[in-house]
Design a protein around this motif. Sequence first.
Motif, PDB file in Angstrom:
ATOM      1  N   VAL A 108      -9.369  23.587 -10.586  1.00 35.78           N
ATOM      2  CA  VAL A 108      -7.887  23.779 -10.872  1.00 35.78           C
ATOM      3  C   VAL A 108      -7.321  23.720  -9.507  1.00 35.78           C
ATOM      4  O   VAL A 108      -6.101  23.445  -9.565  1.00 35.78           O
ATOM      5  N   THR A 109      -7.733  24.241  -8.527  1.00 35.74           N
ATOM      6  CA  THR A 109      -6.967  24.266  -7.279  1.00 35.74           C
ATOM      7  C   THR A 109      -7.026  22.833  -6.743  1.00 35.74           C
ATOM      8  O   THR A 109      -5.994  22.425  -6.272  1.00 35.74           O
TER       9      THR A 109
ATOM     10  N   HIS B  71      -3.720  17.980  -5.612  1.00 38.84           N
ATOM     11  CA  HIS B  71      -3.154  16.521  -5.908  1.00 38.84           C
ATOM     12  C   HIS B  71      -1.440  16.512  -6.372  1.00 38.84           C
ATOM     13  O   HIS B  71      -0.848  15.686  -5.939  1.00 38.84           O
ATOM     14  N   VAL B  72      -1.085  17.679  -7.186  1.00 38.97           N
ATOM     15  CA  VAL B  72       0.131  17.503  -7.846  1.00 38.97           C
ATOM     16  C   VAL B  72       1.184  17.761  -6.176  1.00 38.97           C
ATOM     17  O   VAL B  72       2.113  17.252  -6.041  1.00 38.97           O
ATOM     18  N   VAL B  73       0.685  18.957  -5.786  1.00 45.74           N
ATOM     19  CA  VAL B  73       1.549  19.160  -4.503  1.00 45.74           C
ATOM     20  C   VAL B  73       1.535  17.927  -3.439  1.00 45.74           C
ATOM     21  O   VAL B  73       2.745  17.870  -3.095  1.00 45.74           O
ATOM     22  N   GLN B  74       0.418  17.418  -3.291  1.00 43.76           N
ATOM     23  CA  GLN B  74       0.534  16.218  -2.325  1.00 43.76           C
ATOM     24  C   GLN B  74       1.514  15.067  -2.957  1.00 43.76           C
ATOM     25  O   GLN B  74       2.223  14.421  -2.116  1.00 43.76           O
TER      26      GLN B  74
ATOM     27  N   THR C 166       1.482  25.493  -3.945  1.00 46.37           N
ATOM     28  CA  THR C 166       0.775  26.268  -5.056  1.00 46.37           C
ATOM     29  C   THR C 166       0.452  27.750  -4.783  1.00 46.37           C
ATOM     30  O   THR C 166       0.433  28.301  -3.748  1.00 46.37           O
ATOM     31  N   VAL C 167       0.697  28.575  -5.784  1.00 48.02           N
ATOM     32  CA  VAL C 167       0.845  29.827  -5.983  1.00 48.02           C
ATOM     33  C   VAL C 167      -0.595  30.218  -6.523  1.00 48.02           C
ATOM     34  O   VAL C 167      -0.794  30.013  -7.748  1.00 48.02           O
TER      35      VAL C 167
END
Length: 150
Positions: free
Chosen positions: A31-32, A37-40, A51-52
């Motif tokens: 999940v990390t 990938h989402v943050v990139q 990411t938190v």
Amino acid sequence: FEHFEPKKYGVSQVGDSREVLCGASLTHLTVTQLSMHVVQRLAAEGIPAMTVPLFPIWNPENNLDSQDTFNTTINTIMSSPFIPVLHGDVVLDARKICTILSGDVIAEAVARYTKVDHVMFVTDVPGVYDLPPSDPNAKLLPFITVSANE
């Protein structure tokens, strides 16, 4: 995004077997990586996202009203220029060693305890259903209405 590791290794089961603990580690890693990938992608579009990690701050023993560390952390980030990216994860649990924190619970907590205008929930299915999407009787909900009292 399938929860492959928790199912395979019995991550939310009571016990501290090496297999369950390694399954928890692999679940957290997976999940990390997805969150990374989402943050990139957000950063590539000029959106300052972070990411938190909830593993160290969510206490499954407490109800939503008692998640003080989570609420403080999210509200601090919300007052910064960063967009928080949250995801379901493995969290510590006093009874079971670890358990799964669902993205549904996280979205509810964010909506309830912050002053956000929008919450984006990313899934691997094209919408929200009245039953699990894999159920042949599942129906896509055309809209969802939430009142201020809920």
